[in-house]
Design an enzyme around this catalytic site. Sequence first.
Site, PDB file in Angstrom:
ATOM      1  N   ARG A  50       7.628  -3.561   7.075  1.00 59.55           N
ATOM      2  CA  ARG A  50       6.980  -2.933   5.913  1.00 59.55           C
ATOM      3  C   ARG A  50       7.658  -1.594   5.579  1.00 59.55           C
ATOM      4  O   ARG A  50       7.846  -1.256   4.414  1.00 59.55           O
ATOM      5  CB  ARG A  50       5.481  -2.727   6.185  1.00 59.55           C
ATOM      6  CG  ARG A  50       4.708  -2.269   4.956  1.00 59.55           C
ATOM      7  CD  ARG A  50       3.209  -2.282   5.168  1.00 59.55           C
ATOM      8  NE  ARG A  50       2.767  -1.281   6.128  1.00 59.55           N
ATOM      9  CZ  ARG A  50       1.511  -1.142   6.544  1.00 59.55           C
ATOM     10  NH1 ARG A  50       0.563  -1.961   6.083  1.00 59.55           N
ATOM     11  NH2 ARG A  50       1.178  -0.216   7.407  1.00 59.55           N
ATOM     12  N   LYS A 150       4.322   1.945   0.890  1.00 62.48           N
ATOM     13  CA  LYS A 150       3.621   2.985   1.656  1.00 62.48           C
ATOM     14  C   LYS A 150       4.440   4.279   1.569  1.00 62.48           C
ATOM     15  O   LYS A 150       5.181   4.640   2.485  1.00 62.48           O
ATOM     16  CB  LYS A 150       3.423   2.523   3.103  1.00 62.48           C
ATOM     17  CG  LYS A 150       2.374   3.327   3.841  1.00 62.48           C
ATOM     18  CD  LYS A 150       1.937   2.624   5.105  1.00 62.48           C
ATOM     19  CE  LYS A 150       1.064   3.506   5.961  1.00 62.48           C
ATOM     20  NZ  LYS A 150      -0.183   3.941   5.348  1.00 62.48           N
ATOM     21  N   GLU A 183      -9.067  -1.154  -2.510  1.00 58.37           N
ATOM     22  CA  GLU A 183      -9.092  -0.840  -1.066  1.00 58.37           C
ATOM     23  C   GLU A 183      -9.711   0.533  -0.899  1.00 58.37           C
ATOM     24  O   GLU A 183     -10.086   1.179  -1.874  1.00 58.37           O
ATOM     25  CB  GLU A 183      -7.667  -0.866  -0.512  1.00 58.37           C
ATOM     26  CG  GLU A 183      -6.734   0.135  -1.193  1.00 58.37           C
ATOM     27  CD  GLU A 183      -5.294   0.060  -0.700  1.00 58.37           C
ATOM     28  OE1 GLU A 183      -5.059  -0.413   0.423  1.00 58.37           O
ATOM     29  OE2 GLU A 183      -4.410   0.504  -1.459  1.00 58.37           O
TER      30      GLU A 183
END
Length: 287
Positions: A50, A150, A183
């Site tokens: 990721r 991210k 989220e």
Amino acid sequence: MKVWFNDNLVDSDEAAVSVFDHGLLYGDGVFEGIRIYGGRIFECDAHVERLFLSAKRIRLEIPYTRQQIVDAMNETIVANDLTGGGYIRLVITRGPGSLGLGPFDCHSPSVFVIADQIVLYPKEMYDKGMAVIIAKTVRTSQRMLDPSVKSLNYLNNIMAKIEAGDVGVGEAIMLNEKGFVAECTGDNLFIVESGKVVTPPLSAGILPGITRSLVLRLAGKLGMPAAEENITIERLMGADECFLTGTAAEVISVTKIDDRTISNCEAGPVTKKLHAAFHDYTESNDW
Ligand code: PMP
């Protein structure tokens, strides 16, 4: 405490980035938060993958191989004697450059690894559940800066976290621009409806949480029906159970959303089962 900083383990008070680092000036960089269980890096491949994907998406070239990054994390774990448990913060910034926001003259990314103990929420919160709010701050759209990256730019989440702090709760549920649940500020969200486990799809504009995908796998193993579906506020408020997942929070029950109580102020049966399965898994040697 020792911090791994561009190839060297240094004392934490010596670990500092330049004031010209674009990670600091513009939030230009990427990061991961990773758990250590039993001295081992949890879901290591998924986190490293990721990280590299986030970096590629912002066109930041990480000056190390995946294996070098893993080695840096392991060295930091050993140097800080975290052979039991702990938490790693792995950060890659664009590096120092000029005052303009263009990244073109940033030629040496700052790469650092911090490893420390972590306790996010008190133990009783995992039994009784936590109170959260629905934030007025809308989650960044996938057409702006896709939340699946991210990046170091967490201001969108921080504004929602401030809203939660203003009313004395620990987390805020963020909706996407269409009004569906996305989220929380640092966790993914699940609901339970008549025994079925439901979480928003990646297309809702969320971070593809590594704990989220583990919980979906565990639900499958336990024979629980599970699905990725868009969740409206009405559906959220009418759910039998609600819980959050994240590396730091692990699996935590939500028992109050705004003024509405969920599952009688106690972690519900499905949440409890998944919480137990999660801990059985982290404590096992099967990963
Ligand atoms: N969403 C956001 C915005 C997060 O920052 C995090 C924590 N990294 C999560 C979800 C949970 O992801 P993970 O399970 O990979 O920690």
